[in-house]
Design an enzyme around this catalytic site. Structure first.
Site, PDB file in Angstrom:
ATOM      1  N   LYS A  13       0.817  -1.219   0.000  1.00  0.00           N
ATOM      2  CA  LYS A  13       0.000   0.000   0.000  1.00  0.00           C
ATOM      3  C   LYS A  13       0.856   1.278   0.000  1.00  0.00           C
ATOM      4  O   LYS A  13       0.458   2.272  -0.596  1.00  0.00           O
ATOM      5  CB  LYS A  13      -1.061  -0.001   1.101  1.00  0.00           C
ATOM      6  CG  LYS A  13      -0.547  -0.037   2.503  1.00  0.00           C
ATOM      7  CD  LYS A  13      -1.712  -0.103   3.464  1.00  0.00           C
ATOM      8  CE  LYS A  13      -1.333  -0.685   4.794  1.00  0.00           C
ATOM      9  NZ  LYS A  13      -0.075  -0.261   5.411  1.00  0.00           N
ATOM     10  N   ARG A  88      -6.545   1.913  11.623  1.00  0.00           N
ATOM     11  CA  ARG A  88      -6.153   0.521  11.818  1.00  0.00           C
ATOM     12  C   ARG A  88      -7.034  -0.157  12.865  1.00  0.00           C
ATOM     13  O   ARG A  88      -6.855  -1.345  13.130  1.00  0.00           O
ATOM     14  CB  ARG A  88      -4.706   0.468  12.294  1.00  0.00           C
ATOM     15  CG  ARG A  88      -3.689   0.189  11.185  1.00  0.00           C
ATOM     16  CD  ARG A  88      -2.322   0.333  11.804  1.00  0.00           C
ATOM     17  NE  ARG A  88      -1.283  -0.438  11.195  1.00  0.00           N
ATOM     18  CZ  ARG A  88      -0.346   0.063  10.384  1.00  0.00           C
ATOM     19  NH1 ARG A  88      -0.391   1.311  10.023  1.00  0.00           N
ATOM     20  NH2 ARG A  88       0.626  -0.701   9.944  1.00  0.00           N
ATOM     21  N   ARG A 122      12.120  -6.904   2.723  1.00  0.00           N
ATOM     22  CA  ARG A 122      11.947  -5.509   2.312  1.00  0.00           C
ATOM     23  C   ARG A 122      13.175  -4.661   2.643  1.00  0.00           C
ATOM     24  O   ARG A 122      13.771  -4.779   3.710  1.00  0.00           O
ATOM     25  CB  ARG A 122      10.720  -4.943   3.049  1.00  0.00           C
ATOM     26  CG  ARG A 122      10.447  -3.504   2.726  1.00  0.00           C
ATOM     27  CD  ARG A 122       9.042  -3.130   3.008  1.00  0.00           C
ATOM     28  NE  ARG A 122       8.751  -2.999   4.426  1.00  0.00           N
ATOM     29  CZ  ARG A 122       7.575  -2.590   4.885  1.00  0.00           C
ATOM     30  NH1 ARG A 122       6.590  -2.324   4.053  1.00  0.00           N
ATOM     31  NH2 ARG A 122       7.368  -2.489   6.174  1.00  0.00           N
ATOM     32  N   ARG A 153      14.072  -1.980   7.872  1.00  0.00           N
ATOM     33  CA  ARG A 153      13.316  -1.399   8.983  1.00  0.00           C
ATOM     34  C   ARG A 153      13.446  -2.288  10.212  1.00  0.00           C
ATOM     35  O   ARG A 153      13.392  -3.505  10.104  1.00  0.00           O
ATOM     36  CB  ARG A 153      11.836  -1.269   8.594  1.00  0.00           C
ATOM     37  CG  ARG A 153      11.497   0.109   8.084  1.00  0.00           C
ATOM     38  CD  ARG A 153      10.120   0.191   7.541  1.00  0.00           C
ATOM     39  NE  ARG A 153       9.080  -0.250   8.471  1.00  0.00           N
ATOM     40  CZ  ARG A 153       7.782  -0.079   8.261  1.00  0.00           C
ATOM     41  NH1 ARG A 153       7.371   0.519   7.160  1.00  0.00           N
ATOM     42  NH2 ARG A 153       6.892  -0.504   9.133  1.00  0.00           N
ATOM     43  N   ARG A 164       2.961  -8.078  13.860  1.00  0.00           N
ATOM     44  CA  ARG A 164       2.226  -7.067  13.077  1.00  0.00           C
ATOM     45  C   ARG A 164       1.118  -7.731  12.264  1.00  0.00           C
ATOM     46  O   ARG A 164       0.023  -7.175  12.134  1.00  0.00           O
ATOM     47  CB  ARG A 164       3.191  -6.302  12.157  1.00  0.00           C
ATOM     48  CG  ARG A 164       4.111  -5.380  12.948  1.00  0.00           C
ATOM     49  CD  ARG A 164       5.324  -4.958  12.146  1.00  0.00           C
ATOM     50  NE  ARG A 164       4.977  -4.179  10.976  1.00  0.00           N
ATOM     51  CZ  ARG A 164       5.777  -4.062   9.913  1.00  0.00           C
ATOM     52  NH1 ARG A 164       6.938  -4.674   9.867  1.00  0.00           N
ATOM     53  NH2 ARG A 164       5.396  -3.316   8.897  1.00  0.00           N
TER      54      ARG A 164
HETATM   55  P1  AMP Z   1       3.542   1.061   8.921  1.00  0.00           P
HETATM   56  O1  AMP Z   1       4.713   1.817   8.387  1.00  0.00           O
HETATM   57  O2  AMP Z   1       2.222   1.575   8.403  1.00  0.00           O
HETATM   58  O3  AMP Z   1       3.677  -0.435   8.739  1.00  0.00           O
HETATM   59  O4  AMP Z   1       3.501   1.328  10.509  1.00  0.00           O
HETATM   60  C1  AMP Z   1       4.580   0.947  11.338  1.00  0.00           C
HETATM   61  C2  AMP Z   1       4.121   0.882  12.775  1.00  0.00           C
HETATM   62  O5  AMP Z   1       3.656   2.177  13.206  1.00  0.00           O
HETATM   63  C3  AMP Z   1       2.944  -0.055  13.056  1.00  0.00           C
HETATM   64  O6  AMP Z   1       3.351  -1.406  13.223  1.00  0.00           O
HETATM   65  C4  AMP Z   1       2.385   0.552  14.351  1.00  0.00           C
HETATM   66  O7  AMP Z   1       3.190   0.208  15.462  1.00  0.00           O
HETATM   67  C5  AMP Z   1       2.557   2.056  14.103  1.00  0.00           C
HETATM   68  N1  AMP Z   1       1.346   2.605  13.456  1.00  0.00           N
HETATM   69  C6  AMP Z   1       1.240   3.093  12.187  1.00  0.00           C
HETATM   70  N2  AMP Z   1      -0.011   3.497  11.928  1.00  0.00           N
HETATM   71  C7  AMP Z   1      -0.731   3.268  13.068  1.00  0.00           C
HETATM   72  C8  AMP Z   1      -2.093   3.445  13.434  1.00  0.00           C
HETATM   73  N3  AMP Z   1      -2.993   3.929  12.570  1.00  0.00           N
HETATM   74  N4  AMP Z   1      -2.470   3.095  14.689  1.00  0.00           N
HETATM   75  C9  AMP Z   1      -1.591   2.607  15.567  1.00  0.00           C
HETATM   76  N5  AMP Z   1      -0.286   2.383  15.284  1.00  0.00           N
HETATM   77  C10 AMP Z   1       0.143   2.705  14.046  1.00  0.00           C
END
Ligand code: AMP
Length: 208
Positions: A13, A88, A122, A153, A164
């Site tokens: 995404k 989320r 990744r 990451r 996750r």
């Molecule tokens: P992402 O880069 O979108 O995979 O986000 C990395 C991490 O950031 C996630 O595993 C969560 O720990 C935190 N995170 C990102 N977006 C949210 C959200 N909408 N609500 C809560 N935690 C978030």
């Protein structure tokens, strides 16, 4: 155009969000990127977020919602935006409705079994933020797009990735039904080449 991108971690995404942002001129609002920026700058929000992100858990709803509300209130989002990684949880989805109207929710659908490999392979660019799979890089250590240094990451290790994905199944997947009932959901088969996925995304957005 106010768009939400749903999809499990590793569904692509973020990649689709960059392409949509370029093509449709919409600001790409990624909560993951915002948290990572706060972590880099060692802000109080960053210190709090790190303790959750490193374990593969979600950050608390209240701080996340406040961060998004502030971001969407900025001038560049007045004509539309692209939300990536938010909402989320059901609580976040309900909070979002109180401050903006969402026109379309795109769900980038990839079978769960394929996501672990996508995420642990990744590599992300330090400079432009783009991500690539190690299989496509032929051993390169720099970004094919801008030449920036590639890194892994911290939350892309196998144990955190599994957490996750579990969090996605238990808390985020329910949003698919929620938006289907609201009539805004469009499902996109994300288990294809980036360009093919984007061609479908483009078709949906042009028809809005
Ligand atoms: P992402 O880069 O979108 O995979 O986000 C990395 C991490 O950031 C996630 O595993 C969560 O720990 C935190 N995170 C990102 N977006 C949210 C959200 N909408 N609500 C809560 N935690 C978030």
């Amino acid at each position: 155009m106010n768009i939400v991108l749903l999809g499990a971690p590793g569904s692509g995404k973020g990649t689709q969000a960059s392409l949509i942002g370029e093509k449709f001129g919409l600001p790409h609002v990624s909560t993951g990127d915002m948290f990572r920026e706060n972590i880099r700058e060692k802000t109080p929000l960053g210190v709090l977020a790190k303790s959750y992100i490193d374990k593969g858990q979600l950050c608390p709803d209240d701080v996340t919602v406040r961060m998004v509300e502030d971001r969407l209130a900025r001038e560049d989002c007045k004509k539309g935006f692209l939300l990536d990684g938010f909402p989320r949880t059901l609580e976040q989805a309900k909070a979002l409705e109180k401050f903006v109207k969402i026109d379309c929710v795109l769900d980038i659908d990839v079978p769960l079994g394929k996501l672990l490999r996508r995420l642990t392979g990744r590599r992300c660019c330090e400079k432009c933020g783009e991500s690539f799979h190690v299989d496509m890089l032929g051993g390169a250590e720099n970004c094919p797009k801008c030449g920036g240094k590639l890194y892994i990451r911290k939350d892309d290790n196998e144990e955190t990735v599994q957490n996750r994905l579990d969090v996605y199944v238990s808390q985020t997947e329910t949003l698919i039904d929620y938006y289907a009932q609201a009539g805004t959901l469009r499902r996109i088969d994300g288990d294809r080449a980036i360009e093919e996925v984007f061609a479908d995304v483009e078709k949906v957005l042009k028809a809005l």
